[in-house]
Design a protein around this motif. Structure first.
Motif, PDB file in Angstrom:
ATOM      1  N   VAL A 147      19.046  15.897   7.419  1.00  0.00           N
ATOM      2  CA  VAL A 147      18.749  16.946   6.460  1.00  0.00           C
ATOM      3  C   VAL A 147      17.371  16.642   5.881  1.00  0.00           C
ATOM      4  O   VAL A 147      17.072  15.509   5.524  1.00  0.00           O
ATOM      5  N   ILE A 148      16.518  17.652   5.799  1.00  0.00           N
ATOM      6  CA  ILE A 148      15.165  17.458   5.288  1.00  0.00           C
ATOM      7  C   ILE A 148      15.195  17.480   3.766  1.00  0.00           C
ATOM      8  O   ILE A 148      15.693  18.421   3.159  1.00  0.00           O
ATOM      9  N   ASP A 149      14.659  16.410   3.142  1.00  0.00           N
ATOM     10  CA  ASP A 149      14.538  16.335   1.694  1.00  0.00           C
ATOM     11  C   ASP A 149      13.146  16.827   1.319  1.00  0.00           C
ATOM     12  O   ASP A 149      12.154  16.146   1.561  1.00  0.00           O
ATOM     13  N   TYR A 150      13.070  18.002   0.729  1.00  0.00           N
ATOM     14  CA  TYR A 150      11.779  18.597   0.406  1.00  0.00           C
ATOM     15  C   TYR A 150      11.164  18.013  -0.865  1.00  0.00           C
ATOM     16  O   TYR A 150      10.035  18.338  -1.208  1.00  0.00           O
ATOM     17  N   ASN A 151      11.884  17.157  -1.577  1.00  0.00           N
ATOM     18  CA  ASN A 151      11.361  16.552  -2.787  1.00  0.00           C
ATOM     19  C   ASN A 151      10.730  15.191  -2.540  1.00  0.00           C
ATOM     20  O   ASN A 151      10.233  14.568  -3.465  1.00  0.00           O
ATOM     21  N   ASP A 152      10.782  14.713  -1.322  1.00  0.00           N
ATOM     22  CA  ASP A 152      10.238  13.403  -0.991  1.00  0.00           C
ATOM     23  C   ASP A 152       9.356  13.534   0.238  1.00  0.00           C
ATOM     24  O   ASP A 152       9.568  14.414   1.067  1.00  0.00           O
ATOM     25  N   VAL A 153       8.380  12.664   0.352  1.00  0.00           N
ATOM     26  CA  VAL A 153       7.487  12.676   1.503  1.00  0.00           C
ATOM     27  C   VAL A 153       7.628  11.357   2.254  1.00  0.00           C
ATOM     28  O   VAL A 153       8.080  10.358   1.700  1.00  0.00           O
ATOM     29  N   ASP A 154       7.228  11.359   3.523  1.00  0.00           N
ATOM     30  CA  ASP A 154       7.278  10.137   4.317  1.00  0.00           C
ATOM     31  C   ASP A 154       6.104   9.221   3.985  1.00  0.00           C
ATOM     32  O   ASP A 154       6.250   8.009   3.914  1.00  0.00           O
ATOM     33  N   VAL A 155       4.918   9.812   3.805  1.00  0.00           N
ATOM     34  CA  VAL A 155       3.709   9.064   3.470  1.00  0.00           C
ATOM     35  C   VAL A 155       3.068   9.728   2.259  1.00  0.00           C
ATOM     36  O   VAL A 155       2.837  10.940   2.263  1.00  0.00           O
ATOM     37  N   TYR A 156       2.812   8.936   1.215  1.00  0.00           N
ATOM     38  CA  TYR A 156       2.172   9.455   0.019  1.00  0.00           C
ATOM     39  C   TYR A 156       0.689   9.688   0.284  1.00  0.00           C
ATOM     40  O   TYR A 156       0.132   9.149   1.237  1.00  0.00           O
ATOM     41  N   PRO A 157       0.015  10.461  -0.595  1.00  0.00           N
ATOM     42  CA  PRO A 157      -1.429  10.628  -0.401  1.00  0.00           C
ATOM     43  C   PRO A 157      -2.110   9.266  -0.483  1.00  0.00           C
ATOM     44  O   PRO A 157      -1.644   8.377  -1.203  1.00  0.00           O
ATOM     45  N   LEU A 158      -3.183   9.112   0.262  1.00  0.00           N
ATOM     46  CA  LEU A 158      -3.856   7.816   0.337  1.00  0.00           C
ATOM     47  C   LEU A 158      -5.359   7.959   0.218  1.00  0.00           C
ATOM     48  O   LEU A 158      -5.949   8.835   0.849  1.00  0.00           O
ATOM     49  N   PHE A 159      -5.969   7.091  -0.569  1.00  0.00           N
ATOM     50  CA  PHE A 159      -7.398   6.880  -0.459  1.00  0.00           C
ATOM     51  C   PHE A 159      -7.581   5.929   0.716  1.00  0.00           C
ATOM     52  O   PHE A 159      -6.672   5.169   1.072  1.00  0.00           O
ATOM     53  N   LEU A 160      -8.738   5.947   1.331  1.00  0.00           N
ATOM     54  CA  LEU A 160      -8.972   5.094   2.491  1.00  0.00           C
ATOM     55  C   LEU A 160      -8.791   3.618   2.146  1.00  0.00           C
ATOM     56  O   LEU A 160      -8.406   2.821   2.999  1.00  0.00           O
ATOM     57  N   ASP A 161      -9.043   3.254   0.882  1.00  0.00           N
ATOM     58  CA  ASP A 161      -8.885   1.859   0.458  1.00  0.00           C
ATOM     59  C   ASP A 161      -7.426   1.409   0.482  1.00  0.00           C
ATOM     60  O   ASP A 161      -7.149   0.211   0.485  1.00  0.00           O
ATOM     61  N   CYS A 162      -6.476   2.346   0.492  1.00  0.00           N
ATOM     62  CA  CYS A 162      -5.049   2.011   0.406  1.00  0.00           C
ATOM     63  C   CYS A 162      -4.365   1.959   1.769  1.00  0.00           C
ATOM     64  O   CYS A 162      -3.151   1.784   1.836  1.00  0.00           O
ATOM     65  N   ASN A 163      -5.101   2.136   2.850  1.00  0.00           N
ATOM     66  CA  ASN A 163      -4.503   2.169   4.184  1.00  0.00           C
ATOM     67  C   ASN A 163      -3.866   0.856   4.603  1.00  0.00           C
ATOM     68  O   ASN A 163      -2.987   0.829   5.444  1.00  0.00           O
ATOM     69  N   ASN A 164      -4.296  -0.251   4.013  1.00  0.00           N
ATOM     70  CA  ASN A 164      -3.777  -1.551   4.445  1.00  0.00           C
ATOM     71  C   ASN A 164      -2.482  -1.957   3.743  1.00  0.00           C
ATOM     72  O   ASN A 164      -1.957  -3.023   4.022  1.00  0.00           O
ATOM     73  N   CYS A 165      -1.944  -1.126   2.860  1.00  0.00           N
ATOM     74  CA  CYS A 165      -0.670  -1.433   2.192  1.00  0.00           C
ATOM     75  C   CYS A 165       0.464  -1.277   3.191  1.00  0.00           C
ATOM     76  O   CYS A 165       0.481  -0.352   3.989  1.00  0.00           O
ATOM     77  N   ASP A 166       1.454  -2.180   3.111  1.00  0.00           N
ATOM     78  CA  ASP A 166       2.504  -2.205   4.128  1.00  0.00           C
ATOM     79  C   ASP A 166       3.715  -1.334   3.826  1.00  0.00           C
ATOM     80  O   ASP A 166       4.421  -0.933   4.726  1.00  0.00           O
ATOM     81  N   SER A 167       3.976  -1.000   2.573  1.00  0.00           N
ATOM     82  CA  SER A 167       5.149  -0.162   2.282  1.00  0.00           C
ATOM     83  C   SER A 167       4.714   1.102   1.551  1.00  0.00           C
ATOM     84  O   SER A 167       3.641   1.164   0.959  1.00  0.00           O
ATOM     85  N   SER A 168       5.569   2.113   1.597  1.00  0.00           N
ATOM     86  CA  SER A 168       5.222   3.387   0.968  1.00  0.00           C
ATOM     87  C   SER A 168       5.121   3.250  -0.556  1.00  0.00           C
ATOM     88  O   SER A 168       4.306   3.916  -1.178  1.00  0.00           O
ATOM     89  N   GLU A 169       5.925   2.359  -1.155  1.00  0.00           N
ATOM     90  CA  GLU A 169       5.855   2.152  -2.604  1.00  0.00           C
ATOM     91  C   GLU A 169       4.507   1.551  -2.984  1.00  0.00           C
ATOM     92  O   GLU A 169       3.892   1.942  -3.974  1.00  0.00           O
ATOM     93  N   LYS A 170       4.040   0.595  -2.182  1.00  0.00           N
ATOM     94  CA  LYS A 170       2.738  -0.026  -2.453  1.00  0.00           C
ATOM     95  C   LYS A 170       1.610   0.969  -2.222  1.00  0.00           C
ATOM     96  O   LYS A 170       0.622   0.969  -2.948  1.00  0.00           O
ATOM     97  N   GLN A 171       1.757   1.836  -1.213  1.00  0.00           N
ATOM     98  CA  GLN A 171       0.742   2.860  -0.960  1.00  0.00           C
ATOM     99  C   GLN A 171       0.667   3.828  -2.135  1.00  0.00           C
ATOM    100  O   GLN A 171      -0.418   4.198  -2.569  1.00  0.00           O
ATOM    101  N   ASN A 172       1.819   4.227  -2.655  1.00  0.00           N
ATOM    102  CA  ASN A 172       1.859   5.149  -3.783  1.00  0.00           C
ATOM    103  C   ASN A 172       1.223   4.504  -5.010  1.00  0.00           C
ATOM    104  O   ASN A 172       0.417   5.134  -5.706  1.00  0.00           O
ATOM    105  N   LEU A 173       1.566   3.253  -5.294  1.00  0.00           N
ATOM    106  CA  LEU A 173       0.992   2.541  -6.429  1.00  0.00           C
ATOM    107  C   LEU A 173      -0.510   2.381  -6.253  1.00  0.00           C
ATOM    108  O   LEU A 173      -1.276   2.572  -7.199  1.00  0.00           O
ATOM    109  N   CYS A 174      -0.960   2.039  -5.051  1.00  0.00           N
ATOM    110  CA  CYS A 174      -2.382   1.900  -4.763  1.00  0.00           C
ATOM    111  C   CYS A 174      -3.106   3.222  -5.002  1.00  0.00           C
ATOM    112  O   CYS A 174      -4.187   3.250  -5.594  1.00  0.00           O
ATOM    113  N   PHE A 175      -2.518   4.332  -4.547  1.00  0.00           N
ATOM    114  CA  PHE A 175      -3.137   5.641  -4.746  1.00  0.00           C
ATOM    115  C   PHE A 175      -3.285   5.945  -6.230  1.00  0.00           C
ATOM    116  O   PHE A 175      -4.348   6.372  -6.688  1.00  0.00           O
ATOM    117  N   GLU A 176      -2.228   5.707  -7.004  1.00  0.00           N
ATOM    118  CA  GLU A 176      -2.264   5.990  -8.442  1.00  0.00           C
ATOM    119  C   GLU A 176      -3.322   5.138  -9.139  1.00  0.00           C
ATOM    120  O   GLU A 176      -4.100   5.638  -9.955  1.00  0.00           O
TER     121      GLU A 176
END
Length: 161
Positions: free
Chosen positions: A37-66
């Motif tokens: 079932v598709i969850d429309y309230n969640d994404v697989d990959v959060y938005p990223l600045f190029l500096d955040c590409n090296n983060c290994d988990s989606s939570e770290k990517q989200n925190l890096c973006f913020e």
């Protein structure tokens, strides 16, 4: 006798062959069923600045973006002094949209009444700051497809001393 047998077999084959080409069964054969079932309230990959590409988990990517977004906004705004009287710290919430092209924009600014009355120019300062952000953001992805994502960014306003 042989001709009767051929006619009977032909009638039987024709009557049963209709089931093989019926529209309902053809549609069922061509249908692809998804097992999730598709969850429309969640994404697989959060938005990223190029500096955040090296983060290994989606939570770290989200925190890096913020954190990167906050750092870039602070750099753009600098130590901007707003004219007005503020007796204590106050927080405003900015609803931010990252569209499918990676452009960051403000959807809405929610301010408490104390900020609304004393700081009328804060909206234009925020809009100008977001417009100055570079377009080097990878948009959110859902099943590999770029999607819009919206989140709330709290901004704390402190009184000058």
């Amino acid at each position: 006798m042989f001709s009767r047998l051929i006619i009977i077999i032909s009638i039987i084959l024709v009557s049963y062959s209709c089931d093989f080409i019926s529209p309902k069964k053809m549609a069922l054969r061509n249908t692809v069923l998804l097992d999730t079932v598709i969850d429309y309230n969640d994404v697989d990959v959060y938005p990223l600045f190029l500096d955040c590409n090296n983060c290994d988990s989606s939570e770290k990517q989200n925190l890096c973006f913020e954190m990167e977004l906050i750092r870039r906004l602070q750099k753009i705004m600098g130590e901007e002094i707003l004219e007005g009287s503020l007796k204590s710290r106050d927080t405003l919430n900015v609803e931010v949209l990252v569209d499918t092209n990676g452009k960051i924009s403000i959807v809405e600014i929610n301010k408490p009444e104390s900020l609304e009355a004393n700081f009328s120019e804060i909206d234009s300062l925020l809009f100008d700051s977001f417009a100055a952000l570079p377009n080097t953001v990878q948009p959110s992805l859902k099943r590999g497809i770029p999607v819009n994502s919206k989140f709330t960014l709290p901004i704390v306003i402190t009184p000058s001393r």
